[in-house]
Motif scaffolding. Structure first.
Motif, PDB file in Angstrom:
ATOM      1  N   VAL A   1      29.341  10.763  59.039  1.00 22.33           N
ATOM      2  CA  VAL A   1      28.529  12.202  58.654  1.00 22.33           C
ATOM      3  C   VAL A   1      27.794  12.184  57.353  1.00 22.33           C
ATOM      4  O   VAL A   1      27.064  13.035  57.274  1.00 22.33           O
ATOM      5  N   ASP A   2      28.238  11.408  56.482  1.00 17.89           N
ATOM      6  CA  ASP A   2      27.361  11.405  55.226  1.00 17.89           C
ATOM      7  C   ASP A   2      26.086  10.857  55.355  1.00 17.89           C
ATOM      8  O   ASP A   2      25.109  11.638  55.154  1.00 17.89           O
ATOM      9  N   PHE A   3      25.820   9.699  56.490  1.00 19.20           N
ATOM     10  CA  PHE A   3      24.437   9.468  56.717  1.00 19.20           C
ATOM     11  C   PHE A   3      23.720  10.636  57.572  1.00 19.20           C
ATOM     12  O   PHE A   3      22.550  10.846  57.425  1.00 19.20           O
ATOM     13  N   LEU A   4      24.443  11.279  58.571  1.00 22.35           N
ATOM     14  CA  LEU A   4      23.820  12.307  59.082  1.00 22.35           C
ATOM     15  C   LEU A   4      23.093  13.426  58.375  1.00 22.35           C
ATOM     16  O   LEU A   4      22.189  13.682  58.322  1.00 22.35           O
ATOM     17  N   ASN A   5      24.319  13.683  57.367  1.00 22.06           N
ATOM     18  CA  ASN A   5      23.906  14.765  56.434  1.00 22.06           C
ATOM     19  C   ASN A   5      22.690  14.340  55.517  1.00 22.06           C
ATOM     20  O   ASN A   5      21.753  15.123  55.245  1.00 22.06           O
ATOM     21  N   CYS A   6      22.804  13.371  54.641  1.00 27.09           N
ATOM     22  CA  CYS A   6      21.656  12.726  53.961  1.00 27.09           C
ATOM     23  C   CYS A   6      20.515  12.225  54.414  1.00 27.09           C
ATOM     24  O   CYS A   6      19.356  12.746  53.717  1.00 27.09           O
TER      25      CYS A   6
ATOM     26  N   VAL B   1      21.438  21.636  50.104  1.00 27.04           N
ATOM     27  CA  VAL B   1      21.285  20.674  49.138  1.00 27.04           C
ATOM     28  C   VAL B   1      19.915  20.082  49.335  1.00 27.04           C
ATOM     29  O   VAL B   1      19.197  19.955  50.289  1.00 27.04           O
ATOM     30  N   ASN B   2      19.452  20.067  47.923  1.00 23.69           N
ATOM     31  CA  ASN B   2      17.813  19.277  47.918  1.00 23.69           C
ATOM     32  C   ASN B   2      16.884  20.323  48.917  1.00 23.69           C
ATOM     33  O   ASN B   2      15.922  19.688  49.425  1.00 23.69           O
ATOM     34  N   ASN B   3      16.997  21.540  48.853  1.00 21.70           N
ATOM     35  CA  ASN B   3      16.008  22.489  49.580  1.00 21.70           C
ATOM     36  C   ASN B   3      15.948  22.099  51.222  1.00 21.70           C
ATOM     37  O   ASN B   3      14.969  22.269  51.659  1.00 21.70           O
TER      38      ASN B   3
ATOM     39  N   PRO C   1      16.231   9.356  51.218  1.00 25.20           N
ATOM     40  CA  PRO C   1      14.955   9.051  51.955  1.00 25.20           C
ATOM     41  C   PRO C   1      14.766   7.554  52.375  1.00 25.20           C
ATOM     42  O   PRO C   1      14.367   7.279  53.418  1.00 25.20           O
ATOM     43  N   ASN C   2      15.589   6.685  51.569  1.00 23.89           N
ATOM     44  CA  ASN C   2      15.176   5.179  51.843  1.00 23.89           C
ATOM     45  C   ASN C   2      16.333   4.828  52.933  1.00 23.89           C
ATOM     46  O   ASN C   2      15.914   4.150  53.902  1.00 23.89           O
TER      47      ASN C   2
ATOM     48  N   SER D   1      28.144  15.971  41.672  1.00 24.77           N
ATOM     49  CA  SER D   1      28.539  14.600  41.418  1.00 24.77           C
ATOM     50  C   SER D   1      28.498  13.578  42.445  1.00 24.77           C
ATOM     51  O   SER D   1      27.933  12.289  42.264  1.00 24.77           O
ATOM     52  N   LEU D   2      29.004  13.889  43.732  1.00 19.27           N
ATOM     53  CA  LEU D   2      28.921  12.675  44.945  1.00 19.27           C
ATOM     54  C   LEU D   2      27.355  12.750  45.226  1.00 19.27           C
ATOM     55  O   LEU D   2      26.676  11.717  45.531  1.00 19.27           O
ATOM     56  N   LEU D   3      26.638  13.966  45.250  1.00 14.41           N
ATOM     57  CA  LEU D   3      25.150  13.698  45.599  1.00 14.41           C
ATOM     58  C   LEU D   3      24.386  12.803  44.551  1.00 14.41           C
ATOM     59  O   LEU D   3      23.483  11.940  45.082  1.00 14.41           O
ATOM     60  N   ALA D   4      24.887  12.771  43.359  1.00 15.01           N
ATOM     61  CA  ALA D   4      24.036  11.728  42.492  1.00 15.01           C
ATOM     62  C   ALA D   4      24.376  10.614  42.588  1.00 15.01           C
ATOM     63  O   ALA D   4      23.657   9.521  42.523  1.00 15.01           O
ATOM     64  N   GLU D   5      25.633  10.185  43.063  1.00 15.47           N
ATOM     65  CA  GLU D   5      26.221   8.802  43.560  1.00 15.47           C
ATOM     66  C   GLU D   5      25.338   8.391  44.669  1.00 15.47           C
ATOM     67  O   GLU D   5      24.803   7.028  44.886  1.00 15.47           O
ATOM     68  N   ILE D   6      25.174   9.345  45.748  1.00 12.83           N
ATOM     69  CA  ILE D   6      24.295   8.952  46.902  1.00 12.83           C
ATOM     70  C   ILE D   6      22.858   8.605  46.524  1.00 12.83           C
ATOM     71  O   ILE D   6      22.366   7.692  47.005  1.00 12.83           O
ATOM     72  N   ALA D   7      22.419   9.416  45.745  1.00 11.85           N
ATOM     73  CA  ALA D   7      21.043   9.244  45.289  1.00 11.85           C
ATOM     74  C   ALA D   7      21.031   7.877  44.335  1.00 11.85           C
ATOM     75  O   ALA D   7      19.718   7.077  44.672  1.00 11.85           O
TER      76      ALA D   7
END
Length: 579
Positions: free
Chosen positions: A48-53, A60-62, A68-69, A346-352
């Motif tokens: 689900v993390d991949f689906l979301n991001c 999140v992020n507008n 993106p990668n 905080s988690l968003l920054a780690e995913i980025a």
């Protein structure tokens, strides 16, 4: 038949079969378009993390993709939504599932710290408190087995020895102290190195034997277990900066997001481990990111020697796991804001950070002309539970969970596994693995657990208890060989969702258990020539291993665990397009 004779026969069969399959199936080597496989474990990363991001979340992020990668990789990939890791879902068995194509039933690894009824204690105490002891030859001994930072020569240092860059190198197999390894009483009481603790061979052994060049980077020297079996030489290049070492300045290291690590970016954090800070963990992971970049360029991990681009290589990321788990007091709290997996800042920054790292690798593969000959597999050793952070329940004095299964049965546990034994202690996270003394009976102790955890007053948060036949449908029968498996626990307890057998105030998630959040992870198989495809077919991370061999033109049946358990390659991959 004696235990010694049985183990000797099994060892001989293992070596013989490894040699035979290597010779018999090397003829397909490099006849496919795939000459390199980049295997990546983003520890904790759910499907689900991949689906979301990749698809975006409105808040999140507008609403735009925030990985993106990874999303670009998904545009030429098969994406599996219903994937299960190993059970237990700890890092060690999770990694071995990816490398062997099996489960603990075959490869014999249940946890970083587990128990074996036959092996003997190490010669001296480990860094985490497994006491040294005697080894009685040619008879079962019994000891906890430790394969984490505790077997380092000095776990306080990044290289596991005596500093960041010394004559002893920068980590790896040379960081392991043989005196801290458990010993085999049926093999002269010799230490059991990680690559021989694993009972089946690995993709690294098969690929190396077929003439491939192999590399891997991970968080402990002990995870050189991926080289099994033999003398460790199946790994041509292994890098393992110790994640639980003291945090130090890293000259000439800059994260993919542009943060300099020349000085510790979060100096006010607890500097006894890299996992104690959202910022510092990115510097740690960048060491391994740079190692992969060097390997793409045809050098060894630290760029000190020109080698060749590995046939199989990759690393694990720890940053997302820290982002999911950490409560850094006075700084920030990680995890998710809801049950759908919306990440905190905080988690968003780690995913980025992870996504930017992957972007660097893709750019370098293209620069070096390797893009069309490289298969990229993104997965995870384990998930993290609970995704709904509000459901996290640690052990607290007045809370709904006030004790754990190991505390209830403490007097029946071996000294090294008990809470009162002043040693390394029980094998518990959001799961509890229990090995009993010979003086205690399983049925009686299961009754004790059931009587002390009724649904009306569940002081131990117990969800399910596996023992007897319910345990044997997952693992081998527990016991002493040849009647049973020396490593299978007598009892395994999975708690209610969110319940964790830890009183830590620094976490809001954990892994190791059987829940969906623990076990459902990303599996993305990407190649430049693939059309995008999403499959809902239930699969396992164990299927990654035979898939890698098949893509390289090697026989998946070269893996003993694949033979024993019938593990198929991942479905839906157009293997004909790789020929």
């Amino acid at each position: 038949m004696t235990i010694k004779k049985l183990l000797t026969i099994l060892s001989a069969v293992l070596i013989l079969s490894t040699n035979l399959v290597s010779a018999a199936h090397a003829d397909g080597w490099q006849k496919t378009k795939i000459h390199h496989v980049l295997l990546v474990s983003i520890d904790g990363f759910h499907a689900v993390d991949f689906l979301n991001c990749s698809q975006g979340i409105e808040s999140v992020n507008n609403g735009d993709a925030y990985c993106p990668n990874l999303a670009k990789l998904g545009a030429t990939a098969v994406n599996y939504l219903d994937t299960s890791t190993s059970r237990p879902s700890d890092s060690f068995p999770g990694l071995m599932a990816l490398m062997t194509g099996g489960t603990p039933r075959t490869y014999g690894a249940f946890y970083d710290v587990a128990y074996d009824r036959v092996l003997a204690p190490p010669t001296i105490a480990t860094g985490n408190g497994l006491l040294g002891g005697t080894c009685n030859m040619d008879s079962p001994n019994g000891t906890s087995t430790e394969y984490d930072e505790g077997i380092d020569k000095n776990q306080g240092f990044l290289n596991g020895v005596d500093g960041i860059s010394t004559s002893n190198g920068d980590g790896g197999m040379n960081s392991i102290d043989p005196n801290k390894l458990v010993r085999d009483p049926y093999k002269g009481c010799n230490p059991v190195f990680p690559w021989n603790f694993i009972r089946t061979n690995t993709i690294y052994g098969v690929i190396h034997s077929a003439g491939g060049y192999t590399a891997w980077s991970d968080k402990h020297p002990s995870y050189s277990a991926v080289a099994g079996p033999g003398n460790g030489s199946n790994l041509d290049d292994y890098y393992s900066p110790e994640i639980n070492s003291n945090v130090v300045n890293l000259p000439n290291v800059t994260t993919p997001l542009g943060v300099s690590c020349a000085t510790v970016p979060d100096p006010k954090a607890d500097l006894t481990a890299w996992t104690n800070s959202f910022q510092n963990i990115q510097c740690y992971d960048t060491l391994k990111v740079n190692a992969v970049l060097n390997e793409i360029d045809g050098y060894n991990h630290n760029r000190s020697k020109k080698t060749q681009v590995p046939t199989i290589f990759g690393m694990n990321f720890q940053a997302v796991s820290v982002g999911q788990k950490l409560i850094e007091k006075g700084v920030a709290t990680g995890g998710y804001t809801d049950a759908t997996g919306t990440p905190t800042a905080s988690l968003l920054a780690e995913i980025a950070f992870v996504d930017a790292s992957i972007g660097q690798w893709v750019a370098e593969l293209k620069k070096q002309g390797l893009w069309d000959s490289t298969l990229i597999i993104i997965t995870a050793k384990h998930g993290q539970s609970p995704i709904d952070s509000s459901r996290y329940i640690p052990i607290t004095a007045g809370g709904p969970v006030t004790t754990s299964p190991s505390m209830i049965l403490d007097t029946c546990l071996p000294a090294s596994e008990s809470n009162a034994g002043a040693q390394i202690g029980p094998t518990e996270d959001d799961v509890s693995l229990l090995w009993l003394k010979n003086t205690c009976t399983t049925a009686t102790e299961v009754g004790t657990l059931e009587s002390q955890s009724p649904t009306t007053s569940n002081v131990a948060g117990i969800g399910e208890i596996f023992w007897g036949a319910s345990l044997r449908q997952l693992f081998n029968k527990p016991g002493i060989p040849p009647e049973g498996d020396s490593r299978t626990p007598d009892i395994l307890v999975t708690p209610n969702i969110g319940a964790t057998y830890s009183g830590s105030t620094k976490k809001l998630a954990e892994h190791g258990g059987f829940s969906h959040d623990d076990t459902n992870v990303i599996v993305l198989v990407s190649y430049a020539g693939f059309s995008p495809k999403t499959l809902t077919t239930p699969v396992q991370t164990a299927q990654v291993a035979p898939t890698i061999l098949k893509a390289l033109g090697l026989d998946p049946a070269s893996l003993q665990a694949v033979q024993l358990q019938g593990t198929p390659s991942l479905p839906g991959i157009p293997y004909s397009d790789l020929q």
